[in-house]
Write a protein that holds these residues in place. Sequence first.
Motif, PDB file in Angstrom:
ATOM      1  N   SER A 185       0.850  -1.172   0.000  1.00 28.27           N
ATOM      2  CA  SER A 185       0.000   0.000   0.000  1.00 28.27           C
ATOM      3  C   SER A 185       0.890   1.227   0.000  1.00 28.27           C
ATOM      4  O   SER A 185       1.901   1.270   0.695  1.00 28.27           O
ATOM      5  CB  SER A 185      -0.911   0.026   1.227  1.00 28.27           C
ATOM      6  N   GLY A 186       0.486   2.211  -0.783  1.00 31.79           N
ATOM      7  CA  GLY A 186       1.201   3.479  -0.787  1.00 31.79           C
ATOM      8  C   GLY A 186       0.577   4.480   0.158  1.00 31.79           C
ATOM      9  O   GLY A 186       1.009   5.638   0.206  1.00 31.79           O
ATOM     10  N   ASP A 187      -0.410   4.041   0.915  1.00 30.98           N
ATOM     11  CA  ASP A 187      -1.096   4.915   1.870  1.00 30.98           C
ATOM     12  C   ASP A 187      -0.324   4.913   3.181  1.00 30.98           C
ATOM     13  O   ASP A 187      -0.165   3.841   3.804  1.00 30.98           O
ATOM     14  CB  ASP A 187      -2.517   4.400   2.094  1.00 30.98           C
ATOM     15  N   PRO A 188       0.164   6.059   3.619  1.00 31.02           N
ATOM     16  CA  PRO A 188       0.929   6.095   4.883  1.00 31.02           C
ATOM     17  C   PRO A 188       0.166   5.544   6.088  1.00 31.02           C
ATOM     18  O   PRO A 188       0.787   5.168   7.079  1.00 31.02           O
ATOM     19  CB  PRO A 188       1.239   7.583   5.055  1.00 31.02           C
ATOM     20  N   HIS A 189      -1.149   5.495   6.024  1.00 27.17           N
ATOM     21  CA  HIS A 189      -1.918   4.991   7.160  1.00 27.17           C
ATOM     22  C   HIS A 189      -1.726   3.486   7.353  1.00 27.17           C
ATOM     23  O   HIS A 189      -2.065   2.959   8.413  1.00 27.17           O
ATOM     24  CB  HIS A 189      -3.416   5.293   6.964  1.00 27.17           C
ATOM     25  N   PHE A 190      -1.197   2.798   6.332  1.00 30.68           N
ATOM     26  CA  PHE A 190      -0.974   1.359   6.440  1.00 30.68           C
ATOM     27  C   PHE A 190       0.456   1.026   6.852  1.00 30.68           C
ATOM     28  O   PHE A 190       0.841  -0.139   6.838  1.00 30.68           O
ATOM     29  CB  PHE A 190      -1.309   0.683   5.113  1.00 30.68           C
ATOM     30  N   VAL A 191       1.201   2.040   7.227  1.00 28.22           N
ATOM     31  CA  VAL A 191       2.568   1.808   7.688  1.00 28.22           C
ATOM     32  C   VAL A 191       2.563   1.301   9.114  1.00 28.22           C
ATOM     33  O   VAL A 191       1.853   1.820   9.977  1.00 28.22           O
ATOM     34  CB  VAL A 191       3.401   3.098   7.589  1.00 28.22           C
ATOM     35  N   TYR A 192       3.366   0.297   9.330  1.00 32.66           N
ATOM     36  CA  TYR A 192       3.521  -0.248  10.683  1.00 32.66           C
ATOM     37  C   TYR A 192       4.676   0.423  11.421  1.00 32.66           C
ATOM     38  O   TYR A 192       4.545   0.786  12.595  1.00 32.66           O
ATOM     39  CB  TYR A 192       3.762  -1.756  10.616  1.00 32.66           C
ATOM     40  N   ARG A 193       5.779   0.547  10.741  1.00 36.31           N
ATOM     41  CA  ARG A 193       6.956   1.176  11.371  1.00 36.31           C
ATOM     42  C   ARG A 193       7.669   2.061  10.359  1.00 36.31           C
ATOM     43  O   ARG A 193       7.997   1.619   9.261  1.00 36.31           O
ATOM     44  CB  ARG A 193       7.914   0.108  11.901  1.00 36.31           C
ATOM     45  N   TRP A 194       7.897   3.280  10.753  1.00 36.81           N
ATOM     46  CA  TRP A 194       8.647   4.215   9.924  1.00 36.81           C
ATOM     47  C   TRP A 194      10.130   4.158  10.252  1.00 36.81           C
ATOM     48  O   TRP A 194      10.516   4.008  11.414  1.00 36.81           O
ATOM     49  CB  TRP A 194       8.169   5.641  10.155  1.00 36.81           C
ATOM     50  N   GLY A 195      10.903   4.363   9.212  1.00 34.37           N
ATOM     51  CA  GLY A 195      12.324   4.564   9.418  1.00 34.37           C
ATOM     52  C   GLY A 195      12.631   6.047   9.393  1.00 34.37           C
ATOM     53  O   GLY A 195      11.787   6.877   9.038  1.00 34.37           O
ATOM     54  N   GLN A 196      13.831   6.376   9.787  1.00 35.19           N
ATOM     55  CA  GLN A 196      14.279   7.750   9.679  1.00 35.19           C
ATOM     56  C   GLN A 196      14.497   8.075   8.205  1.00 35.19           C
ATOM     57  O   GLN A 196      14.841   7.208   7.416  1.00 35.19           O
ATOM     58  CB  GLN A 196      15.569   7.957  10.467  1.00 35.19           C
ATOM     59  N   GLY A 197      14.284   9.296   7.841  1.00 31.71           N
ATOM     60  CA  GLY A 197      14.377   9.686   6.448  1.00 31.71           C
ATOM     61  C   GLY A 197      15.782  10.057   6.028  1.00 31.71           C
ATOM     62  O   GLY A 197      16.679  10.271   6.851  1.00 31.71           O
ATOM     63  N   THR A 198      15.939  10.140   4.718  1.00 33.12           N
ATOM     64  CA  THR A 198      17.192  10.612   4.140  1.00 33.12           C
ATOM     65  C   THR A 198      16.841  11.606   3.047  1.00 33.12           C
ATOM     66  O   THR A 198      15.944  11.363   2.242  1.00 33.12           O
ATOM     67  CB  THR A 198      18.048   9.439   3.616  1.00 33.12           C
TER      68      THR A 198
END
Length: 122
Positions: free
Chosen positions: A103-116
């Motif tokens: 899914s490209g929907d951020p609401h379906f993210v379980y764990r975020w990583g730090q960005g670059t």
Amino acid sequence: VQLQASGGGLVQPGESLRLSCVASRFTLDNTVGWFRQAPGKEREGVSCMEKTDSTTYYIDDTKGRFTMSRDKAKSTVYLQMNSLKPEDTAIYFCATIKGAYCSGDPHFVYRWGQGTLVTVSS
């Protein structure tokens, strides 16, 4: 337990970058996605790889330019970005997705990583 993205930088249009996302303290065999957030815009899904058969999806703007891959032994996923454009400028995040399907929907993210940060500019 965390995800760490790296590999961003400043490049000129047409150049390439390879982003890496490393999981610490867990095996990155989940469904995993790359997202990006440009200044003043909402976060959007860019690419996603499913845990079952590694089926990979890309948004239209990146098809043919971006390639996502995975090295399970290293608990790492990659995003090879070629022919970069100024509109690719954004903070890029990797994330594990809830469930088995992309899914490209951020609401379906379980764990975020730090960005670059990726900046494409001449």
